[in-house]
Design an enzyme around this catalytic site. Structure first.
Site, PDB file in Angstrom:
ATOM      1  CG  PHE A  59      -1.941  -1.080   1.226  1.00 32.56           C
ATOM      2  CD1 PHE A  59      -2.895  -1.160   0.218  1.00 32.56           C
ATOM      3  CD2 PHE A  59      -1.950  -2.042   2.218  1.00 32.56           C
ATOM      4  CE1 PHE A  59      -3.844  -2.169   0.206  1.00 32.56           C
ATOM      5  CE2 PHE A  59      -2.902  -3.062   2.223  1.00 32.56           C
ATOM      6  CZ  PHE A  59      -3.846  -3.124   1.220  1.00 32.56           C
ATOM      7  CB  CYS A  60       2.432   3.234   2.047  1.00 29.97           C
ATOM      8  SG  CYS A  60       3.375   4.751   2.250  1.00 29.97           S
ATOM      9  N   PRO A  61       5.198   2.389   0.167  1.00 31.90           N
ATOM     10  CG  PRO A  61       7.296   2.786  -0.790  1.00 31.90           C
ATOM     11  CD  PRO A  61       6.612   1.993   0.276  1.00 31.90           C
ATOM     12  CB  SER A  66       5.679   3.136   5.410  1.00 34.08           C
ATOM     13  OG  SER A  66       4.456   3.143   4.735  1.00 34.08           O
TER      14      SER A  66
END
Lengths: 76, 379
Positions: A13-15, B295
């Site tokens: 989902f991220c990044p 992340s």
């Protein structure tokens, strides 16, 4: 033969797949390739759009069972 | 035989793991069945998210730091002696002082570093707040700034994925409070075709930007900065003028990872569920150092650290792994100087940020203090 690095960004989902590609392509030599695996259907459009803007080259886009494989060659 | 645990890196990830292991292996440490050694690069521990507030004078610099030894459990053998070579094949780590440490279990938590030097002109022409020196310079620049074109420029890869949005909202409120907002034009650039990597966050940010007259340029990957002409140019061949350039520089992993041949760009190939390095069964990787497509954030490191603590403890006591990392990430998002929201997600649950509120901003401010309990393994 160009070298090819594969980045498995499925489920990221991220990044996310395009950011992973942008980071990965900086680490390969001009002429080498990055294969990005993405389960985000948007990648099949987003990635070629960006590649066209930045003037790299899409070598292949393949839809597999539950994800896409997109191969990009670094051109500059 | 004493089981030797060696932790390379004294940042958030390494510190939480060291302290967590001390709690779980208290008896084994006491009777020398286990030893824990940490190799750090500095004797100070910094709360990095606090840097966001430095340019606005909203945190005192001393609040960002503690002595690393005071944060670590007394059972940890801590050396300020950076690793220079990690030899996984021979289970050894060599250090700057010439020491060699052997290990049974290794944790690599060497983090990431700013690479503004990788983009021509960026070091000379841009400001950033991701390290203390940069945040101080940015504070001085903001003090002197009386209006003009402000570019907030985001580069990939970078840690703390919501910080670019936070600094943009905070800059706008700072200019408003200073009475110069009508003389300022803020433009935010982002590498991909939306305002944030997380799609729901991007959808939330766009109307917020529009309503606050914050401009944006997407598909912008920085090629160069011209400090004399005050322009920034992208690989996509877009050039923007600026009077004040605030950048989130691209990051790379630690030099020791590259020097040890452990991973391109300093990112170590890591199994996303076990957090083991490649095909090893005794080398864990934590935090920014991994190459997991997730992340790079303090919360990521924290949740990964919790998994590694359980698995390392279980391996030592029971000879088996305890559980898998589920990809959890949690980030506060400051949406101004007095409001905030948060977002969380894992490998299977997409993010869904809620509406901003002053209460969540206060939680974030409280966490800025509570962090020291997290680092000590108490929270």
């Amino acid at each position: 033969m160009p070298e090819r690095k594969t980045v498995d960004a499925r489920g990221a989902f991220c990044p996310g797949p395009l950011m992973e590609l942008i980071a990965a392509i900086k680490l390969v030599e001009v002429g080498d390739e990055v294969e990005i695996l993405s389960s985000d259907k948007g990648s099949a459009k987003d990635i070629p759009d960006w590649v066209a803007k930045v003037k790299h080259e899409v070598v292949a886009v393949e839809e597999r069972d539950d994800h896409w494989s997109i191969v990009v060659k670094r051109m500059k | 035989m004493t089981k030797q645990i060696l932790i390379v890196g004294g940042g958030l990830a390494g510190t939480i793991i060291a302290n967590g292991l001390c709690r779980q292996l208290r008896s084994e440490l006491r009777c020398s069945e286990v030893s824990i050694t940490m190799l750090g690069t500095t004797d100070k521990h910094m709360y990095q998210p606090g840097l966001l507030y430095v340019p606005f004078g909203r945190i005192r610099e001393h609040e960002l730091f503690r002595d690393q030894r005071s944060v670590l459990h007394s059972c940890v053998n801590f050396f300020v002696d950076p690793a220079t070579q990690i030899d996984i094949e021979n289970r050894r780590v060599h250090t700057q002082s010439g020491m060699t440490h052997s290990y049974d279990y290794l944790v690599i938590a060497t983090g990431s570093r700013l690479r503004h030097d990788a983009i021509p002109g960026m070091t000379e022409g841009a400001h950033w707040f991701y390290d203390l020196e940069g945040a101080r310079k940015m504070r001085d620049a903001l003090d002197a700034f009386e209006g003009g074109k402000v570019v907030v420029n985001v580069n990939a890869p970078h840690k703390c994925p919501v910080a670019p949005l936070e600094i943009t909202f905070m800059l706008r409120e700072h200019f408003k409070a200073k009475g110069i907002l009508d003389k300022c034009e803020i433009t935010y650039t982002y590498p991909i075709g939306r305002l944030h990597a997380l799609e729901p966050v991007a959808h939330w940010a766009k109307p917020a930007f529009d309503s606050q007259a914050i401009k944006y340029e997407t598909f912008f990957n920085t090629k160069s900065v011209d400090p004399a002409a005050r322009t920034i140019t992208s690989e996509e061949e877009v050039t923007l003028d600026y009077d004040l350039l605030v950048t989130i520089p691209p990051h790379s992993g630690a030099q020791v990872i590259m020097d040890s041949g452990l991973g391109d760009g300093g990112w170590v190939p890591t199994q996303k569920d076990t957090l083991l390095c490649g095909e090893t069964n005794n080398v864990f990787v934590c935090g920014d150092t991994t190459d997991i497509p997730i992340s790079k954030a303090g919360s990521t490191a924290h949740f990964e650290a919790d998994t590694i603590i359980d698995n390392l403890t279980s391996l030592i006591l029971e000879g088996r792994m305890a559980r898998k990392y589920d990809g959890k990430v949690f980030c506060f998002v400051e949406t101004g100087l007095d409001s905030g929201t948060y977002v969380w997600f894992n490998y299977t649950t997409p993010p869904n940020p809620g509406p901003p509120s002053q209460m969540i901003h206060w939680f974030k401010l409280a966490y800025n203090r509570l962090y020291w309990l997290s680092a000590r393994g108490l929270l």
